[in-house]
Design a protein around this motif. Structure first.
Motif, PDB file in Angstrom:
ATOM      1  N   PRO A 210       0.837  -1.207   0.000  1.00  0.00           N
ATOM      2  CA  PRO A 210       0.000   0.000   0.000  1.00  0.00           C
ATOM      3  C   PRO A 210       0.869   1.253   0.000  1.00  0.00           C
ATOM      4  O   PRO A 210       1.992   1.250   0.513  1.00  0.00           O
ATOM      5  CB  PRO A 210      -0.798  -0.127   1.307  1.00  0.00           C
ATOM      6  CG  PRO A 210      -0.751  -1.580   1.653  1.00  0.00           C
ATOM      7  CD  PRO A 210       0.558  -2.090   1.149  1.00  0.00           C
ATOM      8  N   ALA A 211       0.341   2.327  -0.550  1.00  0.00           N
ATOM      9  CA  ALA A 211       1.139   3.546  -0.706  1.00  0.00           C
ATOM     10  C   ALA A 211       1.597   4.112   0.636  1.00  0.00           C
ATOM     11  O   ALA A 211       2.677   4.694   0.729  1.00  0.00           O
ATOM     12  CB  ALA A 211       0.331   4.594  -1.481  1.00  0.00           C
ATOM     13  N   ASN A 212       0.802   3.920   1.693  1.00  0.00           N
ATOM     14  CA  ASN A 212       1.223   4.445   2.995  1.00  0.00           C
ATOM     15  C   ASN A 212       2.315   3.588   3.637  1.00  0.00           C
ATOM     16  O   ASN A 212       2.972   4.019   4.582  1.00  0.00           O
ATOM     17  CB  ASN A 212       0.026   4.565   3.937  1.00  0.00           C
ATOM     18  CG  ASN A 212      -0.554   3.211   4.307  1.00  0.00           C
ATOM     19  OD1 ASN A 212      -0.702   2.354   3.449  1.00  0.00           O
ATOM     20  ND2 ASN A 212      -0.894   3.020   5.570  1.00  0.00           N
ATOM     21  N   CYS A 213       2.495   2.375   3.107  1.00  0.00           N
ATOM     22  CA  CYS A 213       3.557   1.485   3.603  1.00  0.00           C
ATOM     23  C   CYS A 213       4.764   1.458   2.673  1.00  0.00           C
ATOM     24  O   CYS A 213       5.721   0.708   2.923  1.00  0.00           O
ATOM     25  CB  CYS A 213       3.020   0.064   3.759  1.00  0.00           C
ATOM     26  SG  CYS A 213       1.661  -0.083   4.928  1.00  0.00           S
ATOM     27  N   PHE A 287       3.083   6.874  -5.437  1.00  0.00           N
ATOM     28  CA  PHE A 287       1.638   6.939  -5.678  1.00  0.00           C
ATOM     29  C   PHE A 287       1.379   8.072  -6.650  1.00  0.00           C
ATOM     30  O   PHE A 287       1.824   9.197  -6.435  1.00  0.00           O
ATOM     31  CB  PHE A 287       0.836   7.164  -4.398  1.00  0.00           C
ATOM     32  CG  PHE A 287      -0.645   7.008  -4.625  1.00  0.00           C
ATOM     33  CD1 PHE A 287      -1.208   5.752  -4.723  1.00  0.00           C
ATOM     34  CD2 PHE A 287      -1.466   8.111  -4.790  1.00  0.00           C
ATOM     35  CE1 PHE A 287      -2.566   5.582  -4.964  1.00  0.00           C
ATOM     36  CE2 PHE A 287      -2.820   7.967  -5.035  1.00  0.00           C
ATOM     37  CZ  PHE A 287      -3.372   6.696  -5.114  1.00  0.00           C
ATOM     38  N   ASN A 288       0.641   7.749  -7.711  1.00  0.00           N
ATOM     39  CA  ASN A 288       0.398   8.735  -8.760  1.00  0.00           C
ATOM     40  C   ASN A 288      -1.102   8.997  -8.861  1.00  0.00           C
ATOM     41  O   ASN A 288      -1.835   8.265  -9.521  1.00  0.00           O
ATOM     42  CB  ASN A 288       0.944   8.238 -10.101  1.00  0.00           C
ATOM     43  CG  ASN A 288       0.973   9.334 -11.153  1.00  0.00           C
ATOM     44  OD1 ASN A 288       0.495  10.441 -10.921  1.00  0.00           O
ATOM     45  ND2 ASN A 288       1.539   9.041 -12.300  1.00  0.00           N
ATOM     46  N   SER A 289      -1.555  10.033  -8.189  1.00  0.00           N
ATOM     47  CA  SER A 289      -2.975  10.379  -8.213  1.00  0.00           C
ATOM     48  C   SER A 289      -3.349  11.200  -9.450  1.00  0.00           C
ATOM     49  O   SER A 289      -4.525  11.387  -9.736  1.00  0.00           O
ATOM     50  CB  SER A 289      -3.326  11.181  -6.962  1.00  0.00           C
ATOM     51  OG  SER A 289      -2.674  12.446  -6.990  1.00  0.00           O
ATOM     52  N   LEU A 294      -6.505  15.208 -11.692  1.00  0.00           N
ATOM     53  CA  LEU A 294      -6.786  14.023 -10.888  1.00  0.00           C
ATOM     54  C   LEU A 294      -7.338  12.882 -11.742  1.00  0.00           C
ATOM     55  O   LEU A 294      -8.212  13.079 -12.595  1.00  0.00           O
ATOM     56  CB  LEU A 294      -7.783  14.379  -9.785  1.00  0.00           C
ATOM     57  CG  LEU A 294      -7.896  13.405  -8.623  1.00  0.00           C
ATOM     58  CD1 LEU A 294      -6.596  13.353  -7.836  1.00  0.00           C
ATOM     59  CD2 LEU A 294      -9.056  13.823  -7.712  1.00  0.00           C
ATOM     60  N   ARG A 295      -6.823  11.702 -11.467  1.00  0.00           N
ATOM     61  CA  ARG A 295      -7.297  10.512 -12.159  1.00  0.00           C
ATOM     62  C   ARG A 295      -8.639  10.057 -11.585  1.00  0.00           C
ATOM     63  O   ARG A 295      -8.993  10.422 -10.454  1.00  0.00           O
ATOM     64  CB  ARG A 295      -6.269   9.386 -12.019  1.00  0.00           C
ATOM     65  CG  ARG A 295      -4.987   9.660 -12.786  1.00  0.00           C
ATOM     66  CD  ARG A 295      -3.947   8.584 -12.598  1.00  0.00           C
ATOM     67  NE  ARG A 295      -2.824   8.794 -13.511  1.00  0.00           N
ATOM     68  CZ  ARG A 295      -1.745   8.034 -13.552  1.00  0.00           C
ATOM     69  NH1 ARG A 295      -1.609   7.013 -12.725  1.00  0.00           N
ATOM     70  NH2 ARG A 295      -0.787   8.289 -14.420  1.00  0.00           N
ATOM     71  N   PRO A 296      -9.386   9.226 -12.326  1.00  0.00           N
ATOM     72  CA  PRO A 296     -10.676   8.733 -11.797  1.00  0.00           C
ATOM     73  C   PRO A 296     -10.479   7.957 -10.499  1.00  0.00           C
ATOM     74  O   PRO A 296      -9.494   7.230 -10.329  1.00  0.00           O
ATOM     75  CB  PRO A 296     -11.186   7.824 -12.920  1.00  0.00           C
ATOM     76  CG  PRO A 296     -10.510   8.306 -14.155  1.00  0.00           C
ATOM     77  CD  PRO A 296      -9.160   8.794 -13.709  1.00  0.00           C
ATOM     78  N   CYS A 297     -11.433   8.107  -9.590  1.00  0.00           N
ATOM     79  CA  CYS A 297     -11.323   7.460  -8.286  1.00  0.00           C
ATOM     80  C   CYS A 297     -11.366   5.941  -8.407  1.00  0.00           C
ATOM     81  O   CYS A 297     -10.625   5.237  -7.728  1.00  0.00           O
ATOM     82  CB  CYS A 297     -12.462   7.946  -7.394  1.00  0.00           C
ATOM     83  SG  CYS A 297     -12.432   7.242  -5.733  1.00  0.00           S
ATOM     84  N   GLY A 299     -10.486   2.474  -9.188  1.00  0.00           N
ATOM     85  CA  GLY A 299      -9.245   1.823  -9.602  1.00  0.00           C
ATOM     86  C   GLY A 299      -7.994   2.622  -9.320  1.00  0.00           C
ATOM     87  O   GLY A 299      -6.900   2.207  -9.732  1.00  0.00           O
ATOM     88  N   MET A 300      -8.118   3.766  -8.617  1.00  0.00           N
ATOM     89  CA  MET A 300      -6.936   4.589  -8.382  1.00  0.00           C
ATOM     90  C   MET A 300      -5.906   3.882  -7.507  1.00  0.00           C
ATOM     91  O   MET A 300      -4.705   4.168  -7.593  1.00  0.00           O
ATOM     92  CB  MET A 300      -7.328   5.926  -7.745  1.00  0.00           C
ATOM     93  CG  MET A 300      -6.165   6.923  -7.671  1.00  0.00           C
ATOM     94  SD  MET A 300      -6.532   8.426  -6.752  1.00  0.00           S
ATOM     95  CE  MET A 300      -7.573   9.294  -7.915  1.00  0.00           C
ATOM     96  N   ASP A 301      -6.356   2.932  -6.673  1.00  0.00           N
ATOM     97  CA  ASP A 301      -5.408   2.241  -5.798  1.00  0.00           C
ATOM     98  C   ASP A 301      -4.348   1.486  -6.592  1.00  0.00           C
ATOM     99  O   ASP A 301      -3.264   1.195  -6.071  1.00  0.00           O
ATOM    100  CB  ASP A 301      -6.141   1.283  -4.866  1.00  0.00           C
ATOM    101  CG  ASP A 301      -6.814   0.150  -5.626  1.00  0.00           C
ATOM    102  OD1 ASP A 301      -7.630   0.446  -6.521  1.00  0.00           O
ATOM    103  OD2 ASP A 301      -6.510  -1.021  -5.341  1.00  0.00           O
ATOM    104  N   GLU A 302      -4.622   1.175  -7.860  1.00  0.00           N
ATOM    105  CA  GLU A 302      -3.626   0.485  -8.688  1.00  0.00           C
ATOM    106  C   GLU A 302      -2.366   1.318  -8.869  1.00  0.00           C
ATOM    107  O   GLU A 302      -1.269   0.772  -9.052  1.00  0.00           O
ATOM    108  CB  GLU A 302      -4.230   0.161 -10.057  1.00  0.00           C
ATOM    109  CG  GLU A 302      -3.266  -0.565 -10.986  1.00  0.00           C
ATOM    110  CD  GLU A 302      -3.882  -0.921 -12.328  1.00  0.00           C
ATOM    111  OE1 GLU A 302      -3.253  -1.663 -13.106  1.00  0.00           O
ATOM    112  OE2 GLU A 302      -5.005  -0.437 -12.613  1.00  0.00           O
TER     113      GLU A 302
END
Length: 524
Positions: A210-213, A287-289, A294-297, A299-302
């Motif tokens: 995960p991006a926070n880790c 992490f690339n938002s 801004l990218r679509p919400c 599937g953004m976690d990919e």
């Protein structure tokens, strides 16, 4: 006498998860974590009258079980088709479970139309399916038939049994089986395959976090932990150093996040110190938002995997050390987040690069080329490399063109392209060349108010990004790998020995194979 029983093997083929039919008899416990299993191969029958053929190792197992294995294969109507198989329990006294997996046609080799060594890839698929099926049964120690390609059997099995356990409670941690070679003299090939698979699994672990880790600082620490014990020199450059070097394009993207940027410099010296290195530059946006664009919400976690190219470079460097390749390799990795905030770069902002050219950042969603630009220029001036390779998950164009089938390659050297093409055909992680024409160069340079734009004009997004990067490598041989379709989540055209909906770690093994070819050009 203990009754024999069997379980059918679930497997992926042509995007379909085949149904699992299970036949059980009494007398078998549910816990098998300490048990041993064996994977053997079965060649497809050549015509309607002939029978499928066991590999030499499978024939030995069949001989010591007085033909029980061949009898079960006949009763279950296994025909050796690639990926089809069964798990038989209680057949052999040494192994609790024996998985028999189809290898396809015997003697198959390089397919020029597919640009793939199908013999090697079939072994990866069979070994991966067999090992994963035994692991799903709870088998803790898996032994594999070399199937004439011990290196590829090691790759397929190690990649298939790997799981991402970091965020699970201890009681829910998955069983990750140990894989071992059985009845094959090719221990060196097996060891090479394990090294390559471990490198890709390292890349999978880094990019799937995960991006926070896995912030820039955390990625840098994970790189130090993974590479320093291997004898690779790791330099961690912080914000002060980045500002002193005037890497302003990199900072323009990084300043939108409260996470400080980091620049990593990795150096492996396997040849004479005076020999020029091969320079790799890996995109490390953790992490690339899309920032203000801004990218679509959905599937953004990919896009936590936007640093998968950097992760592949880290895995490649560890494999270089493990294989003791006689070559010098340097890797520069810019690490940052691309986030929206009051400090973010604004569309239309212009930045001056290290080479004096100016770049307009017109689309923050395409921050990859901006982050790579200063890193590419810095690496060339610092290390004077003989070859420059940049790896990045850049544009959707290559993803729409290839899906997950191949990594897009752009190069100003036909020789280097052929080396990558050969590497991809041997690893099963293929690449394909795309045009690097003046047509695209004009679409990114013909501007009145600045020298370059980060998006260009037109819809050929991957070709335009490659044209921008080519402007920053004026002299050296150069190749750009766009891994947008292959380096992120596995969604379409699932490879049997990878895991669905997880990061792939591609194209780590292709990078390793490419370096092996460059280091040992006389080896076939």
């Amino acid at each position: 006498m203990k009754r024999m029983h069997l379980r059918s093997m679930g497997f992926y083929a042509q995007n379909v998860l085949r149904s699992v039919v299970r036949q059980q008899s009494s007398g078998c416990g549910d816990s098998k974590t300490n048990t041993k299993g064996l994977v053997v191969g079965l060649y497809q029958k050549e015509d309607a009258k002939s029978d499928p053929k066991l590999t030499p190792t499978a024939q030995k197992i069949d001989g010591r079980t007085s033909g029980k294995l061949a009898q079960l294969i006949c009763e279950t109507k296994l025909d050796g088709r690639l990926g089809r198989g069964r798990v038989f329990n209680g057949v052999d006294p040494e192994f609790n479970s024996v998985a028999v997996v189809g290898l396809g046609i015997e003697g198959i080799a390089f397919n020029e139309l597919e640009m793939l060594d199908e013999g090697m890839e079939n072994v990866r698929i069979a070994a991966g399916i067999g090992a994963r099926s035994l692991q799903n049964e709870g088998v803790g120690s898996i032994f594999l038939d070399g199937m004439d390609y011990a290196e590829q059997a090691a790759e397929g099995s190690s990649l298939a049994v790997w799981r991402f356990p970091d965020n699970l409670a201890v009681k829910n941690a998955p069983n990750i089986a140990k894989v071992n070679l059985f009845d094959s003299p090719d221990v060196d090939g097996w060891t090479r395959g394990i090294f390559k698979a471990d490198a890709q699994n390292l890349a999978r672990r880094l990019s799937d976090a995960p991006a926070n880790c896995m912030t820039p600082t955390m990625f840098a620490q994970a790189t130090v932990d993974a590479l320093c014990p291997c004898g690779i020199n790791v330099e961690v450059r912080t914000m002060d150093w980045i500002e002193q070097q005037r890497l302003t394009a990199f900072l323009m993207i990084a300043k939108g996040s409260c996470e400080p940027p980091v620049m990593l410099e990795l150096s492996y010296c396997g040849a004479a110190p005076e020999e020029k290195p091969i320079l790799f530059v890996g995109k490390g946006i953790t992490f690339n938002s899309g920032a203000i664009n801004l990218r679509p919400c959905k599937g953004m976690d990919e896009y936590r995997g936007s640093m998968s190219a950097a992760a592949a470079c880290v895995g490649m460097m560890r494999a270089c050390a493990a294989l003791s390749l006689p070559i010098n390799v340097t890797c520069v990795i810019p690490l940052c987040e691309n986030m929206p905030s009051g400090m973010s770069c604004k569309p239309g902002d212009v930045v001056r690069l290290l080479n004096g050219k100016t770049m307009a950042i017109r689309d923050l969603d395409r921050a990859g080329v901006v982050v790579l630009s200063d890193a590419l220029l810095y690496g060339q001036t610092t290390y004077n490399p003989r070859l420059v390779v940049d790896v990045a998950t850049l544009e959707t164009g290559v993803k729409k063109a290839f899906g997950g089938g191949a990594t897009g390659v752009f190069s100003n050297s036909h020789y280097i392209w052929k080396q990558f093409q050969r590497a991809g055909s041997l690893t099963g992680d293929r690449v394909w060349r795309l045009p690097l024409w003046q047509y695209y160069r004009r679409q990114v340079t013909d501007e009145l108010g600045y020298d370059l734009s980060n998006d260009g004009r037109g819809i050929a997004s991957s070709c335009l990004s490659a044209a921008i990067l080519h402007e920053l490598v004026p002299c050296a041989d150069w190749v750009h790998l766009d891994t947008r379709g292959t380096g992120l989540l596995t969604k379409y055209g699932l490879i049997a020995y990878l895991t669905a909906k997880r990061m792939t770690g591609r194209p780590t093994r292709t990078l390793i194979q490419f370096l092996y070819q460059m280091a040992c050009p006389d080896m076939k």
